[in-house]
Design a protein around this motif. Structure first.
Motif, PDB file in Angstrom:
ATOM      1  N   SER A  33      80.032  13.469  37.256  1.00 36.77           N
ATOM      2  CA  SER A  33      80.059  12.364  36.261  1.00 36.77           C
ATOM      3  C   SER A  33      78.451  12.186  36.019  1.00 36.77           C
ATOM      4  O   SER A  33      77.930  11.827  34.902  1.00 36.77           O
ATOM      5  N   THR A  36      77.154  14.934  33.735  1.00 33.97           N
ATOM      6  CA  THR A  36      77.580  14.811  32.264  1.00 33.97           C
ATOM      7  C   THR A  36      76.605  13.874  31.827  1.00 33.97           C
ATOM      8  O   THR A  36      76.073  13.830  30.585  1.00 33.97           O
ATOM      9  N   ARG A  37      76.489  12.563  32.567  1.00 30.64           N
ATOM     10  CA  ARG A  37      75.609  11.291  32.210  1.00 30.64           C
ATOM     11  C   ARG A  37      74.156  11.969  32.073  1.00 30.64           C
ATOM     12  O   ARG A  37      73.432  11.437  30.793  1.00 30.64           O
ATOM     13  N   LYS A  40      73.586  13.926  28.483  1.00 25.39           N
ATOM     14  CA  LYS A  40      73.536  13.272  27.207  1.00 25.39           C
ATOM     15  C   LYS A  40      73.173  11.832  27.849  1.00 25.39           C
ATOM     16  O   LYS A  40      74.020  11.133  28.117  1.00 25.39           O
ATOM     17  N   ASP A  42      72.713   9.075  26.024  1.00 27.04           N
ATOM     18  CA  ASP A  42      73.640   7.925  25.164  1.00 27.04           C
ATOM     19  C   ASP A  42      75.089   8.053  25.510  1.00 27.04           C
ATOM     20  O   ASP A  42      75.750   7.434  24.994  1.00 27.04           O
ATOM     21  N   TRP A  43      75.589   8.875  26.407  1.00 27.69           N
ATOM     22  CA  TRP A  43      76.948   9.015  26.813  1.00 27.69           C
ATOM     23  C   TRP A  43      77.312   7.801  27.527  1.00 27.69           C
ATOM     24  O   TRP A  43      76.784   7.208  28.258  1.00 27.69           O
ATOM     25  N   THR A  44      78.791   7.216  26.837  1.00 24.55           N
ATOM     26  CA  THR A  44      79.354   6.253  27.525  1.00 24.55           C
ATOM     27  C   THR A  44      80.741   6.524  27.366  1.00 24.55           C
ATOM     28  O   THR A  44      81.243   7.368  26.575  1.00 24.55           O
ATOM     29  N   PRO A  45      81.575   6.033  28.442  1.00 26.63           N
ATOM     30  CA  PRO A  45      83.048   6.310  28.510  1.00 26.63           C
ATOM     31  C   PRO A  45      83.845   5.725  27.261  1.00 26.63           C
ATOM     32  O   PRO A  45      83.403   4.877  26.620  1.00 26.63           O
ATOM     33  N   PRO A  46      84.368   6.716  26.564  1.00 25.54           N
ATOM     34  CA  PRO A  46      85.378   6.229  25.388  1.00 25.54           C
ATOM     35  C   PRO A  46      86.157   5.020  25.556  1.00 25.54           C
ATOM     36  O   PRO A  46      86.430   5.005  27.057  1.00 25.54           O
ATOM     37  N   ARG A  47      86.427   4.285  24.645  1.00 26.17           N
ATOM     38  CA  ARG A  47      87.255   2.965  24.916  1.00 26.17           C
ATOM     39  C   ARG A  47      88.739   3.398  25.774  1.00 26.17           C
ATOM     40  O   ARG A  47      89.183   2.728  26.398  1.00 26.17           O
ATOM     41  N   LYS A  50      88.388   3.885  29.301  1.00 25.13           N
ATOM     42  CA  LYS A  50      88.226   2.608  29.958  1.00 25.13           C
ATOM     43  C   LYS A  50      89.540   1.984  29.973  1.00 25.13           C
ATOM     44  O   LYS A  50      90.182   1.336  31.054  1.00 25.13           O
TER      45      LYS A  50
END
Length: 72
Positions: A33, A36-37, A40, A42-47, A50
């Motif tokens: 993780s 991956t972060r 990118k 600006d990567w955030t976990p998709p809604r 979550k």
């Protein structure tokens, strides 16, 4: 404190948050993780991710609570 509430506070919630320590010891998922972060910024976990994590965690805690005789 009844048995169901004791399970929820000690064995349920403590284990849920203690999983982070286990990932630190194992390191495989944490490093993946972080990579991956890092690729990118600006990567955030998709809604959806979550939401599924919240539903799964809540379901596990509720099942254990009710299995120990907890009532609403």
């Amino acid at each position: 404190m009844n048995e169901a509430m004791q399970w929820l506070l000690i064995e349920g919630i403590a284990a849920l948050f203690g999983a982070g320590g286990l990932y630190l010891l194992v390191g495989l998922l944490l490093f993946a993780s972080m990579h991956t972060r890092g690729v990118k910024a600006d990567w955030t976990p998709p809604r959806r991710m979550k939401l599924m994590a919240a539903i799964l965690s809540s379901s596990i805690l509720a099942i254990g609570y009710f299995a120990r005789g907890g009532v609403i």
